[in-house]
Enzyme design. Structure first.
Site, mmCIF file in Angstrom:
data_model
loop_
_atom_site.group_PDB
_atom_site.id
_atom_site.type_symbol
_atom_site.label_atom_id
_atom_site.label_comp_id
_atom_site.label_asym_id
_atom_site.label_seq_id
_atom_site.Cartn_x
_atom_site.Cartn_y
_atom_site.Cartn_z
ATOM 1 N N ILE A 42 47.755 -36.112 48.776
ATOM 2 C CA ILE A 42 48.556 -35.828 47.637
ATOM 3 C C ILE A 42 50.027 -35.251 48.441
ATOM 4 O O ILE A 42 51.065 -35.234 47.704
ATOM 5 C CB ILE A 42 48.136 -34.840 46.966
ATOM 6 C CG1 ILE A 42 48.498 -34.707 45.417
ATOM 7 C CG2 ILE A 42 47.653 -33.508 47.525
ATOM 8 C CD1 ILE A 42 47.772 -33.753 44.290
ATOM 9 N N LYS A 43 49.866 -34.723 49.430
ATOM 10 C CA LYS A 43 51.081 -34.112 49.846
ATOM 11 C C LYS A 43 52.329 -34.944 50.242
ATOM 12 O O LYS A 43 53.487 -34.527 50.677
ATOM 13 C CB LYS A 43 50.761 -33.356 51.235
ATOM 14 C CG LYS A 43 50.103 -32.124 50.939
ATOM 15 C CD LYS A 43 50.542 -31.120 49.940
ATOM 16 C CE LYS A 43 49.677 -29.657 49.799
ATOM 17 N NZ LYS A 43 50.208 -28.795 49.173
ATOM 18 N N ASP A 44 51.964 -36.491 50.291
ATOM 19 C CA ASP A 44 53.176 -37.302 50.605
ATOM 20 C C ASP A 44 54.274 -37.150 49.538
ATOM 21 O O ASP A 44 55.337 -37.283 49.646
ATOM 22 C CB ASP A 44 52.464 -38.826 50.539
ATOM 23 C CG ASP A 44 51.933 -39.280 51.693
ATOM 24 O OD1 ASP A 44 51.643 -38.360 52.506
ATOM 25 O OD2 ASP A 44 51.348 -40.441 51.701
#
Length: 455
Positions: A42-44
């Site tokens: 999700i950190k992309d």
């Protein structure tokens, strides 16, 4: 469908999956598969948002250096975007990060600085303080600071939340989230306050983190320790917004890791450790309900970054997170049992090249030489070195040419004092049942057993 010109164009628009193989009480439980982002988490979304905002406001110039403190996934997202946009990246990471994440980062050209994970904010080795200090010392460096960067929650308000809302056909009763930087909770809360203020938020917090206690009491207590990566904190992240959080669940490491492993076996989803925490909390929440609800949580990242840790039974046993039957003898101290197919060994006719390859592959320094279940020798790195130093061609010799045939053994019923005496003489303990080999015991195995008794 248009073909993307860059993997950056593939960030977001991740699929939703309904879980059907767990006990969800009267509820339906859905997971948003953020492990399908190109960087695996999700950190992309956050990485792209923060870098593009820094480009727009002039904080980050072409060819510049980005510095960040991260437990892993934000770093991987930053590494992906930075590599494609031509920026240098230096990351300060706590030393509990999985090896797979570190290897991944270094493969993308990132400079990784490891620091202690057992110290709190204000200590010079604390990863955020350390990163800020480096940014101040390195000319032209930009500290991206996910913990205070408004572009972090903005990524979720702009992309994650509307995707989720649309995929759920505008019907979401509860969302279960974890908090690391606070960006996911802050960004989702902002969006749902407008479109669906009745949607509940549920906090999934690692046992040892202060956040669940803060929600319950309003007090900031003393943090403990936990092995789950990426969520849980020892301070209140400025970007988090707890106003819509109605429930908080404390999830221990064992429950988190077991739940993530169940997710793979039951649903075929290979997820990371924080997902185990979120899913365990979501299941508790669903099972506590008395009426049907549509509940959403996240597969935050891919479990391929945790294969050496929570998906490794032996690591789980060493951490005291799995248990095995106890026998009351030396078998209880053997980490890798031969009769369970776990011991690494070689046969007498195996070449020294094979011996060396297995030592490297399994990161061990000695191997038993077995004929069936019988020990005929022991070979360690020193034996190997002596055998091949005169001529590299000796790697083709059989193990019998280098092994030690005089092996000190202990029967499984031997005393603890006998075991310590073996160590005192500089030997590894070779444990037998009659003539049948059971396994090796090292000093590290004994230390791990002692540590587990403290848990």
């Amino acid at each position: 469908m248009a073909i993307p010109h860059s993997v950056i164009d593939m960030i977001g628009n991740t699929p939703m999956l309904e879980l059907t193989q767990f006990d969800t009480g009267p509820c339906r439980l859905f997971v948003k598969l953020e492990n399908q982002n190109p960087g695996g988490s999700i950190k992309d979304r956050v990485a792209l948002s923060m870098i593009e905002q820094a480009e727009r406001d002039g904080s980050l110039l072409p060819g510049g250096t980005i510095i960040e403190a991260t437990a892993g996934n934000t770093g991987l997202g930053l590494a992906l975007v930075a590599a494609l946009k031509g920026y240098k990246l230096l990351l300060v990471v706590p030393d509990k990060m999985s090896r797979e994440k570190i290897f991944h980062l270094r493969a993308l050209g990132v400079e990784v600085v490891l620091t202690r994970s057992d110290v709190g904010k204000g200590h010079p080795a604390y990863y955020q303080d350390y990163a800020k200090r480096l940014a101040d010392e390195i000319p032209g460096a930009f500290y991206i600071d996910q913990f205070n960067n408004p572009a972090n929650p903005a990524a979720h308000t702009r992309t994650t939340a509307p995707e989720l809302w649309q995929q759920m056909e505008n019907r979401v009763d509860a969302i279960v989230v974890g908090v690391g930087s606070g960006g996911t909770l802050g960004g989702l809360s902002r969006y749902f306050a407008d479109v669906s203020p009745q949607t509940e938020f549920v906090l999934a917090d690692p046992a040892g983190s202060i956040l669940a206690d803060y929600l319950d009491s309003g007090q900031i207590g003393e943090a403990g320790s936990w092995l789950v990566e990426g969520i849980g904190e020892d301070f209140i992240p400025p970007l988090s917004d707890f106003n819509q959080v109605r429930n908080a669940y404390r999830i221990g490491d064992a429950e988190a890791f077991t739940t993530a492993r169940d997710l793979l076996r039951k649903e075929g989803v290979l997820a990371g450790s924080s997902t185990g925490t979120l899913l365990a909390a979501a299941l508790r929440y669903c099972q506590a309900q008395t009426e049907p609800k549509r509940v959403v949580t996240f597969v935050c990242d891919s479990g391929n970054k945790y294969l050496s840790k929570m998906y490794n039974d032996h690591w789980m046993l060493e951490q005291g997170l799995l248990s095995k039957p106890q026998h009351g003898d030396l078998r209880d101290l053997i980490a890798y049992r031969h009769d369970e197919g776990a011991a690494v060994s070689v046969a007498p006719e195996d070449t020294l090249a094979i011996v060396h390859a297995r030592m490297r592959l399994y990161d061990i320094s000695q191997l038993p030489v077995l004929e069936g279940d019988r020990v005929v020798g022991l070979i360690d790195e020193w034996d190997l070195l002596n055998a091949v130093q005169a001529d590299a061609e000796h790697f083709s010799l059989p193990a019998t040419r280098a092994m030690t045939q005089s092996v000190n053994t202990l029967q499984k019923e031997a005393s603890y004092q006998d075991l310590l005496a073996t160590f005192n003489h500089g030997h590894v303990a070779v444990v037998l049942d009659g003539e049948r080999f059971l396994g090796l015991i090292t000093r590290t195995d004994v230390l791990n057993a002692w540590r587990q008794k403290l848990r």
